[in-house]
Design a protein around this motif. Sequence first.
Motif, PDB file in Angstrom:
ATOM      1  N   GLN B 197       0.584  -1.149  -0.024  1.00 25.56           N
ATOM      2  CA  GLN B 197      -0.078  -0.018  -0.089  1.00 25.56           C
ATOM      3  C   GLN B 197       0.738   1.285  -0.096  1.00 25.56           C
ATOM      4  O   GLN B 197       0.313   2.190  -0.247  1.00 25.56           O
ATOM      5  CB  GLN B 197      -0.941  -0.089   1.302  1.00 25.56           C
ATOM      6  N   LYS B 198       2.144   1.111   0.433  1.00 24.86           N
ATOM      7  CA  LYS B 198       3.001   2.148   0.158  1.00 24.86           C
ATOM      8  C   LYS B 198       3.123   3.077  -0.856  1.00 24.86           C
ATOM      9  O   LYS B 198       3.332   3.998  -1.223  1.00 24.86           O
ATOM     10  CB  LYS B 198       4.283   1.983   0.817  1.00 24.86           C
ATOM     11  N   ALA B 199       2.899   1.992  -2.032  1.00 25.49           N
ATOM     12  CA  ALA B 199       2.978   2.564  -3.478  1.00 25.49           C
ATOM     13  C   ALA B 199       1.998   3.484  -3.767  1.00 25.49           C
ATOM     14  O   ALA B 199       2.245   4.461  -4.397  1.00 25.49           O
ATOM     15  CB  ALA B 199       2.551   1.276  -4.584  1.00 25.49           C
ATOM     16  N   ASP B 200       0.775   3.517  -2.889  1.00 20.28           N
ATOM     17  CA  ASP B 200      -0.247   4.746  -3.212  1.00 20.28           C
ATOM     18  C   ASP B 200       0.296   6.112  -3.100  1.00 20.28           C
ATOM     19  O   ASP B 200       0.082   7.116  -3.767  1.00 20.28           O
ATOM     20  CB  ASP B 200      -1.331   4.593  -2.333  1.00 20.28           C
ATOM     21  N   ALA B 201       1.117   6.190  -1.919  1.00 17.55           N
ATOM     22  CA  ALA B 201       1.504   7.425  -1.571  1.00 17.55           C
ATOM     23  C   ALA B 201       2.590   7.881  -2.743  1.00 17.55           C
ATOM     24  O   ALA B 201       2.730   9.197  -2.578  1.00 17.55           O
ATOM     25  CB  ALA B 201       2.242   7.405  -0.229  1.00 17.55           C
ATOM     26  N   TYR B 202       3.406   7.109  -3.337  1.00 11.77           N
ATOM     27  CA  TYR B 202       4.334   7.678  -4.267  1.00 11.77           C
ATOM     28  C   TYR B 202       3.575   7.688  -5.602  1.00 11.77           C
ATOM     29  O   TYR B 202       4.250   7.863  -6.808  1.00 11.77           O
ATOM     30  CB  TYR B 202       5.345   6.802  -4.316  1.00 11.77           C
ATOM     31  N   GLY B 203       2.354   7.245  -5.906  1.00  7.51           N
ATOM     32  CA  GLY B 203       1.891   7.463  -6.997  1.00  7.51           C
ATOM     33  C   GLY B 203       2.259   6.352  -8.048  1.00  7.51           C
ATOM     34  O   GLY B 203       2.068   6.634  -9.365  1.00  7.51           O
ATOM     35  N   MET B 204       2.229   5.340  -7.467  1.00 10.66           N
ATOM     36  CA  MET B 204       2.579   4.339  -8.466  1.00 10.66           C
ATOM     37  C   MET B 204       1.840   3.031  -8.085  1.00 10.66           C
ATOM     38  O   MET B 204       1.300   2.741  -7.254  1.00 10.66           O
ATOM     39  CB  MET B 204       4.223   3.800  -8.409  1.00 10.66           C
ATOM     40  N   ALA B 205       1.903   1.994  -9.078  1.00 14.91           N
ATOM     41  CA  ALA B 205       1.097   0.728  -8.854  1.00 14.91           C
ATOM     42  C   ALA B 205       1.551  -0.025  -7.793  1.00 14.91           C
ATOM     43  O   ALA B 205       3.132  -0.241  -7.704  1.00 14.91           O
ATOM     44  CB  ALA B 205       1.215  -0.067 -10.065  1.00 14.91           C
ATOM     45  N   GLY B 206       0.896  -0.786  -6.946  1.00 16.85           N
ATOM     46  CA  GLY B 206       1.633  -1.580  -6.179  1.00 16.85           C
ATOM     47  C   GLY B 206       0.506  -2.878  -5.885  1.00 16.85           C
ATOM     48  O   GLY B 206      -0.608  -2.952  -5.862  1.00 16.85           O
ATOM     49  N   GLU B 207       1.205  -3.964  -5.464  1.00 13.58           N
ATOM     50  CA  GLU B 207       0.299  -5.251  -5.455  1.00 13.58           C
ATOM     51  C   GLU B 207       0.876  -6.179  -4.508  1.00 13.58           C
ATOM     52  O   GLU B 207       2.359  -6.112  -4.199  1.00 13.58           O
ATOM     53  CB  GLU B 207       0.171  -5.875  -6.789  1.00 13.58           C
ATOM     54  N   GLN B 208       0.168  -6.795  -3.555  1.00 21.75           N
ATOM     55  CA  GLN B 208       0.678  -7.707  -2.772  1.00 21.75           C
ATOM     56  C   GLN B 208       0.364  -9.058  -3.214  1.00 21.75           C
ATOM     57  O   GLN B 208      -0.744  -9.270  -3.694  1.00 21.75           O
ATOM     58  CB  GLN B 208      -0.020  -7.713  -1.335  1.00 21.75           C
ATOM     59  N   VAL B 209       1.479  -9.965  -3.262  1.00 19.77           N
ATOM     60  CA  VAL B 209       1.274 -11.279  -3.663  1.00 19.77           C
ATOM     61  C   VAL B 209       1.885 -12.239  -2.825  1.00 19.77           C
ATOM     62  O   VAL B 209       2.482 -11.886  -1.975  1.00 19.77           O
ATOM     63  CB  VAL B 209       1.940 -11.670  -5.129  1.00 19.77           C
ATOM     64  N   ASP B 210       1.283 -13.650  -3.144  1.00 18.71           N
ATOM     65  CA  ASP B 210       1.831 -14.679  -2.178  1.00 18.71           C
ATOM     66  C   ASP B 210       3.165 -14.982  -2.584  1.00 18.71           C
ATOM     67  O   ASP B 210       3.356 -15.515  -3.767  1.00 18.71           O
ATOM     68  CB  ASP B 210       0.874 -15.979  -2.449  1.00 18.71           C
ATOM     69  N   GLY B 211       4.138 -14.755  -1.970  1.00 21.37           N
ATOM     70  CA  GLY B 211       5.663 -14.696  -2.534  1.00 21.37           C
ATOM     71  C   GLY B 211       5.989 -16.204  -2.527  1.00 21.37           C
ATOM     72  O   GLY B 211       6.947 -16.576  -3.099  1.00 21.37           O
ATOM     73  N   ASN B 212       5.185 -17.229  -2.208  1.00 20.68           N
ATOM     74  CA  ASN B 212       5.517 -18.525  -2.221  1.00 20.68           C
ATOM     75  C   ASN B 212       5.013 -19.191  -3.388  1.00 20.68           C
ATOM     76  O   ASN B 212       4.992 -20.575  -3.178  1.00 20.68           O
ATOM     77  CB  ASN B 212       5.316 -19.257  -0.707  1.00 20.68           C
ATOM     78  N   ASP B 213       4.410 -18.372  -4.160  1.00 19.88           N
ATOM     79  CA  ASP B 213       3.473 -18.901  -5.169  1.00 19.88           C
ATOM     80  C   ASP B 213       4.126 -18.384  -6.594  1.00 19.88           C
ATOM     81  O   ASP B 213       4.197 -17.402  -6.947  1.00 19.88           O
ATOM     82  CB  ASP B 213       1.980 -18.103  -5.072  1.00 19.88           C
ATOM     83  N   LEU B 214       4.746 -19.305  -6.998  1.00 21.24           N
ATOM     84  CA  LEU B 214       5.713 -19.162  -8.254  1.00 21.24           C
ATOM     85  C   LEU B 214       4.868 -18.451  -9.461  1.00 21.24           C
ATOM     86  O   LEU B 214       5.381 -17.624  -9.925  1.00 21.24           O
ATOM     87  CB  LEU B 214       6.214 -20.397  -8.870  1.00 21.24           C
TER      88      LEU B 214
END
Lengths: 419, 339
Positions: B197-214
């Motif tokens: 969500q920190k991406a919002d503050a910088y005006g860029m796209a942001g996404e959380q993904v399951d990092g153990n999911d190839l």
Amino acid sequence: MHTFTLPDIGEGLVEAEIVSWLVAEGDPVGLDEPLVEVETDKTVVVMPAPVAGIVVRHGAEAGETIAVGAVLAVIDDGSGSSESDDAGSAPTETDDLRERVEEDPPLVGSFGSGSTILGPRTQGSGESGNPVLALPLVRKLARDQGVDLAALTGTGPNGRITRADIMGAVEQKADVAVPASVPHQPSRVVVASSDSEVVPMTKLRRTIADRMSRSWAEIPRVTTFDDVDATRLLQARKALSLRHGQNVTLEALVVKAVVPVLGEFPEFNATVSGDEIILHRRFHIAVAVDTPNGLMVPVVHDAGELTVLEIAGEIMRLSAGASDRSLAADDLSGGTFTVSNIGAVGGGHGTPIVPLGTTAILSVGRARDSAVVRGEAVVVAPMMPLSLSYDHRVIDGALGRKFMARLMENLAEPALFLV
Amino acid sequence: MRNILDREGRLVGEAPIDIDTTRRLYRAMVEARAYDKKGTTLQRQGRLATYAPLLGQEAAQVGSAAALHPNDWMVATYRDAAAMWMQGYPWEVLFLSRSGDERGGRPPVHVDVLPPSITVGAHMIHAVGIAWAEKLQGTSRIAITYFGDGATSEGDFHEAMNFAGVFKTPTVFLCQNNGYAISMPRERQTASATIAQKADAYGMAGEQVDGNDLFAVYAATKEAADRARAGDGATLIEAVTYRIGPHTTNDDPGRYRDPEEERAAHDRDPVERVRRYLENEGAWDSDWEETVQAKAATTIERAVELAESLGSPSPADIYGAVYEEMSPDLRRQLEGIES
């Protein structure tokens, strides 16, 4: 035969304790298989065997501590030699694995053309065949002393040339005298002869030396001197000892007298930390104790909460503990001000060094009968020498005098502090 | 949180890559794990300096790097060997870098991967600068930077994100949130609900993904890379994973976290998840597994042999690694150790 020496598996590890052997002497071990559990000052780790083979010998038993670089285990990997290189030359499981893979696997990212990795080394780097190992500091010492490093055999780890090696060479070279003075050498090197004896410093002595040096380098201290008429102080001491059947030392009275003065002048009960002065609200008075091993400075904690009798008892306990080295770490740390009773060994005035982490130290000499002018008359009075050293960064001279004046008021009239 | 492959290896979304590619990436993850295990082993044998295991983060690294073009830039850290290797940094050079050898900072010239950053967070701004340079030159190359949850608390993170946002640099910020910055747990790292969500503050796209999911990591990175290449700016991806091992070989996580937590993490094993998927798809059997494991072990052993065959570096080598032209001070020091 492969000799597995204890590596530095921490960051600057010097030794480790063997917890348990996972492979007995005479038993086989595979490449990278768990061999031994060791405990460092950080954690317990399992050390894997660097080669496959038979464990011929353990370098140490469980419970023993061994130094980095000492033999951890000797493994017969079939190489025959007494000390083989690391894995690679010996037959290993890798070879078996390799046969099971159809094609010889291509190298991942080859070192071939286009690669910079095997390019020429930094120009001018030493002969790679037999490089001389020595720290830059040692190299400089060698240059200053005119010693050729290449002609020396190092006694340090991996044949590294040490400072001692250089000085040994200097001694051989110049049996008359060492070069008179070497500019910018941190310490004068004196070569022992038959007319002198070399005594290594004990751990306590090294600690004392280190702290004194650091204080001397860090704290610009000044010392102010005075003498106080101790007539009433000595009377009070005698009266208290008689009434309570306990030896109330002069030191205990001085500690009791100094605490209210520290409350009034908190800069003397402080620690300098960077650009800040930390003023302590509690009074932990360190007392210097001469022991057979050297100076120790145990601490009377919360001296402000104690009666003079309690302080006397505490100093007695700490002195005894310092002499037989039975004190706990807490007894030896946390001092916020120091009292050094050099009068106990006949001292007069002194210029004590301010202990690190504090801002002041009071040295008390032996009271001696002296001629004192009182009004028009000359009278005899026991005058006690006082020497107060303080950190001149945070305590100005006028404040130092004010502190001394108030302390002398107390010592001259015990009624003022024995409340 | 984007998820495509669940813990049992079942698809809960659309697979972004075909079976053959999945098999290739599975082999890559197995090889990365073999490298990682060897890294810890070599350190215990005194053959590597401090080693930072990547165990458990294979999908986050392999999945993201697989979505890049071969000539994209990569600016990563000491724990990102798998991603760096995917982008062409040889295992043997990675071993060298972990043994304190300056030659470990020099991959083959065609590999545009910077040497691993040891200073936490210091490197993200480099990725932004590189990406900006590519943008100014009108190329289609992008830069990806890898960092952890701890690095997001560094000032450099703000600078890099802000600059990338304003200048729409073609940068992919790939945060592997592995739960810990040494001993500091994620919940004490930031009061934000997610790092993404920190991406919002910088005006860029942001996404959380399951990092153990190839698959999820691959798909998210692919989209971010496409976005960057299209001139639509940077993306922050938070790949939620777990550092199964210690921070480094000089760390004992038993002092600050529950061993039960580590055991539970094995249920989320990113490699096992793909293996189950392949098995369900009829694209895995134990013979193949044996070959994959054997090949991984052999490859890594060869890399160790290669790295160790180079011998010890000369002490003089450390002077040539930083400046194109040596400063007079360094020159004097160099002369000092040579005399």
